[in-house]
Scaffold this motif. Structure first.
Motif, PDB file in Angstrom:
ATOM      1  N   ASN A   1       0.828  -1.207   0.000  1.00  0.00           N
ATOM      2  CA  ASN A   1       0.000   0.000   0.000  1.00  0.00           C
ATOM      3  C   ASN A   1       0.860   1.253   0.000  1.00  0.00           C
ATOM      4  O   ASN A   1       0.548   2.235  -0.677  1.00  0.00           O
ATOM      5  CB  ASN A   1      -0.936   0.014   1.193  1.00  0.00           C
ATOM      6  CG  ASN A   1      -2.013  -1.049   1.111  1.00  0.00           C
ATOM      7  OD1 ASN A   1      -2.170  -1.692   0.088  1.00  0.00           O
ATOM      8  ND2 ASN A   1      -2.755  -1.219   2.185  1.00  0.00           N
ATOM      9  N   LEU A   2       1.931   1.241   0.763  1.00  0.00           N
ATOM     10  CA  LEU A   2       2.845   2.388   0.784  1.00  0.00           C
ATOM     11  C   LEU A   2       3.511   2.577  -0.570  1.00  0.00           C
ATOM     12  O   LEU A   2       3.629   3.699  -1.071  1.00  0.00           O
ATOM     13  CB  LEU A   2       3.906   2.200   1.871  1.00  0.00           C
ATOM     14  CG  LEU A   2       3.432   2.306   3.304  1.00  0.00           C
ATOM     15  CD1 LEU A   2       4.578   1.971   4.255  1.00  0.00           C
ATOM     16  CD2 LEU A   2       2.896   3.685   3.601  1.00  0.00           C
ATOM     17  N   ARG A   3       3.939   1.470  -1.177  1.00  0.00           N
ATOM     18  CA  ARG A   3       4.602   1.524  -2.474  1.00  0.00           C
ATOM     19  C   ARG A   3       3.642   2.084  -3.535  1.00  0.00           C
ATOM     20  O   ARG A   3       4.004   2.952  -4.327  1.00  0.00           O
ATOM     21  CB  ARG A   3       5.076   0.116  -2.839  1.00  0.00           C
ATOM     22  CG  ARG A   3       6.198   0.069  -3.810  1.00  0.00           C
ATOM     23  CD  ARG A   3       6.775  -1.329  -4.052  1.00  0.00           C
ATOM     24  NE  ARG A   3       5.927  -2.429  -3.658  1.00  0.00           N
ATOM     25  CZ  ARG A   3       6.238  -3.325  -2.702  1.00  0.00           C
ATOM     26  NH1 ARG A   3       7.384  -3.232  -2.064  1.00  0.00           N
ATOM     27  NH2 ARG A   3       5.414  -4.304  -2.405  1.00  0.00           N
ATOM     28  N   ASP A   4       2.398   1.610  -3.529  1.00  0.00           N
ATOM     29  CA  ASP A   4       1.398   2.088  -4.489  1.00  0.00           C
ATOM     30  C   ASP A   4       1.101   3.568  -4.289  1.00  0.00           C
ATOM     31  O   ASP A   4       0.966   4.326  -5.248  1.00  0.00           O
ATOM     32  CB  ASP A   4       0.106   1.283  -4.370  1.00  0.00           C
ATOM     33  CG  ASP A   4       0.281  -0.173  -4.796  1.00  0.00           C
ATOM     34  OD1 ASP A   4       1.298  -0.488  -5.449  1.00  0.00           O
ATOM     35  OD2 ASP A   4      -0.601  -0.987  -4.446  1.00  0.00           O
ATOM     36  N   SER A   5       1.012   3.986  -3.036  1.00  0.00           N
ATOM     37  CA  SER A   5       0.734   5.380  -2.718  1.00  0.00           C
ATOM     38  C   SER A   5       1.867   6.286  -3.199  1.00  0.00           C
ATOM     39  O   SER A   5       1.638   7.353  -3.764  1.00  0.00           O
ATOM     40  CB  SER A   5       0.518   5.536  -1.213  1.00  0.00           C
ATOM     41  OG  SER A   5       0.377   6.882  -0.871  1.00  0.00           O
ATOM     42  N   LEU A   6       3.092   5.846  -2.974  1.00  0.00           N
ATOM     43  CA  LEU A   6       4.252   6.626  -3.407  1.00  0.00           C
ATOM     44  C   LEU A   6       4.289   6.736  -4.934  1.00  0.00           C
ATOM     45  O   LEU A   6       4.526   7.820  -5.475  1.00  0.00           O
ATOM     46  CB  LEU A   6       5.546   5.988  -2.887  1.00  0.00           C
ATOM     47  CG  LEU A   6       6.842   6.703  -3.254  1.00  0.00           C
ATOM     48  CD1 LEU A   6       6.839   8.131  -2.727  1.00  0.00           C
ATOM     49  CD2 LEU A   6       8.028   5.937  -2.704  1.00  0.00           C
ATOM     50  N   ALA A   7       4.016   5.640  -5.613  1.00  0.00           N
ATOM     51  CA  ALA A   7       4.011   5.657  -7.082  1.00  0.00           C
ATOM     52  C   ALA A   7       2.940   6.610  -7.597  1.00  0.00           C
ATOM     53  O   ALA A   7       3.166   7.371  -8.551  1.00  0.00           O
ATOM     54  CB  ALA A   7       3.786   4.247  -7.618  1.00  0.00           C
ATOM     55  N   GLU A   8       1.766   6.607  -6.990  1.00  0.00           N
ATOM     56  CA  GLU A   8       0.675   7.495  -7.400  1.00  0.00           C
ATOM     57  C   GLU A   8       1.056   8.956  -7.193  1.00  0.00           C
ATOM     58  O   GLU A   8       0.802   9.818  -8.050  1.00  0.00           O
ATOM     59  CB  GLU A   8      -0.592   7.166  -6.620  1.00  0.00           C
ATOM     60  CG  GLU A   8      -1.795   7.968  -7.060  1.00  0.00           C
ATOM     61  CD  GLU A   8      -3.060   7.580  -6.308  1.00  0.00           C
ATOM     62  OE1 GLU A   8      -3.890   8.488  -6.087  1.00  0.00           O
ATOM     63  OE2 GLU A   8      -3.208   6.402  -5.946  1.00  0.00           O
ATOM     64  N   ARG A   9       1.684   9.261  -6.068  1.00  0.00           N
ATOM     65  CA  ARG A   9       2.107  10.647  -5.799  1.00  0.00           C
ATOM     66  C   ARG A   9       3.143  11.109  -6.813  1.00  0.00           C
ATOM     67  O   ARG A   9       3.147  12.263  -7.236  1.00  0.00           O
ATOM     68  CB  ARG A   9       2.648  10.781  -4.381  1.00  0.00           C
ATOM     69  CG  ARG A   9       1.566  10.759  -3.349  1.00  0.00           C
ATOM     70  CD  ARG A   9       2.149  10.877  -1.961  1.00  0.00           C
ATOM     71  NE  ARG A   9       1.089  10.842  -0.996  1.00  0.00           N
ATOM     72  CZ  ARG A   9       0.948  11.743  -0.045  1.00  0.00           C
ATOM     73  NH1 ARG A   9       1.797  12.721   0.080  1.00  0.00           N
ATOM     74  NH2 ARG A   9      -0.056  11.646   0.801  1.00  0.00           N
TER      75      ARG A   9
ATOM     76  N   ARG B   1       3.429  10.038  -9.912  1.00  0.00           N
ATOM     77  CA  ARG B   1       2.724  10.280 -11.179  1.00  0.00           C
ATOM     78  C   ARG B   1       2.019  11.631 -11.150  1.00  0.00           C
ATOM     79  O   ARG B   1       2.053  12.382 -12.117  1.00  0.00           O
ATOM     80  CB  ARG B   1       1.727   9.146 -11.451  1.00  0.00           C
ATOM     81  CG  ARG B   1       2.343   7.867 -11.980  1.00  0.00           C
ATOM     82  CD  ARG B   1       1.299   6.898 -12.493  1.00  0.00           C
ATOM     83  NE  ARG B   1       0.357   6.470 -11.465  1.00  0.00           N
ATOM     84  CZ  ARG B   1       0.525   5.461 -10.622  1.00  0.00           C
ATOM     85  NH1 ARG B   1       1.636   4.739 -10.683  1.00  0.00           N
ATOM     86  NH2 ARG B   1      -0.396   5.154  -9.724  1.00  0.00           N
ATOM     87  N   GLU B   2       1.368  11.940 -10.026  1.00  0.00           N
ATOM     88  CA  GLU B   2       0.658  13.223  -9.909  1.00  0.00           C
ATOM     89  C   GLU B   2       1.614  14.392  -9.974  1.00  0.00           C
ATOM     90  O   GLU B   2       1.316  15.419 -10.583  1.00  0.00           O
ATOM     91  CB  GLU B   2      -0.137  13.253  -8.587  1.00  0.00           C
ATOM     92  CG  GLU B   2      -1.333  12.328  -8.573  1.00  0.00           C
ATOM     93  CD  GLU B   2      -1.982  12.233  -7.203  1.00  0.00           C
ATOM     94  OE1 GLU B   2      -1.475  12.859  -6.229  1.00  0.00           O
ATOM     95  OE2 GLU B   2      -3.009  11.537  -7.070  1.00  0.00           O
ATOM     96  N   ALA B   3       2.788  14.237  -9.360  1.00  0.00           N
ATOM     97  CA  ALA B   3       3.773  15.323  -9.354  1.00  0.00           C
ATOM     98  C   ALA B   3       4.312  15.577 -10.764  1.00  0.00           C
ATOM     99  O   ALA B   3       4.532  16.717 -11.152  1.00  0.00           O
ATOM    100  CB  ALA B   3       4.908  14.986  -8.394  1.00  0.00           C
ATOM    101  N   HIS B   4       4.535  14.498 -11.521  1.00  0.00           N
ATOM    102  CA  HIS B   4       5.051  14.642 -12.893  1.00  0.00           C
ATOM    103  C   HIS B   4       3.984  15.197 -13.833  1.00  0.00           C
ATOM    104  O   HIS B   4       4.298  15.894 -14.787  1.00  0.00           O
ATOM    105  CB  HIS B   4       5.573  13.312 -13.411  1.00  0.00           C
ATOM    106  CG  HIS B   4       6.838  12.884 -12.746  1.00  0.00           C
ATOM    107  ND1 HIS B   4       8.037  13.509 -12.942  1.00  0.00           N
ATOM    108  CD2 HIS B   4       7.090  11.882 -11.870  1.00  0.00           C
ATOM    109  CE1 HIS B   4       8.976  12.937 -12.211  1.00  0.00           C
ATOM    110  NE2 HIS B   4       8.426  11.921 -11.544  1.00  0.00           N
TER     111      HIS B   4
END
Length: 116
Positions: A101-109, A111-114
């Motif tokens: 869940n942490l890994r998925d959350s970090l990946a999503e953030r 993507r949003e930042a880029h």
């Protein structure tokens, strides 16, 4: 002259309550445990008997004693041990978060930042 309940309504912080009831306190204890102390105080008030028939002098005396008791709970113990709030009651005060869940959350953030 204001009634006891009117004077209580004017109190907003743990320090206000301690000063109003003339209770000595250690600033570091109050700073760390303020919400826990007030929550415990109100728990004690809900369980107290005879408050509805007490006069203002007796109410002051009883409230003072219950606030002192709530404060002392956190002088000799910790929030995790006292379990006043639900977060400490669930799972012994620990929360479990899966690494996925942490890994998925970090990946999503990322993507949003880029995308921004």
């Amino acid at each position: 002259m204001e009634s006891f309940s009117e004077r209580l309504k004017a109190l907003s912080s743990a320090e206000d309550f301690m000063h109003f009831f003339g209770l000595p306190f250690a600033e570091p204890v109050l700073q760390v445990n303020r919400l826990h102390i007030l929550k415990r105080f109100f728990q004690y008030l809900r369980r107290a008997e005879g408050l509805e028939t007490a006069d203002d002098v007796e109410l002051f005396r009883r409230y003072r004693q219950l606030l002192s008791q709530a404060y002392q709970d956190f002088v000799v113990s910790t929030p995790a041990q006292e379990k006043v709030f639900k977060v400490f009651q669930d799972a012994g005060g620990t929360q479990h978060v899966q690494l996925a869940n942490l890994r998925d959350s970090l990946a999503e953030r990322r993507r949003e930042a880029h995308a921004a």
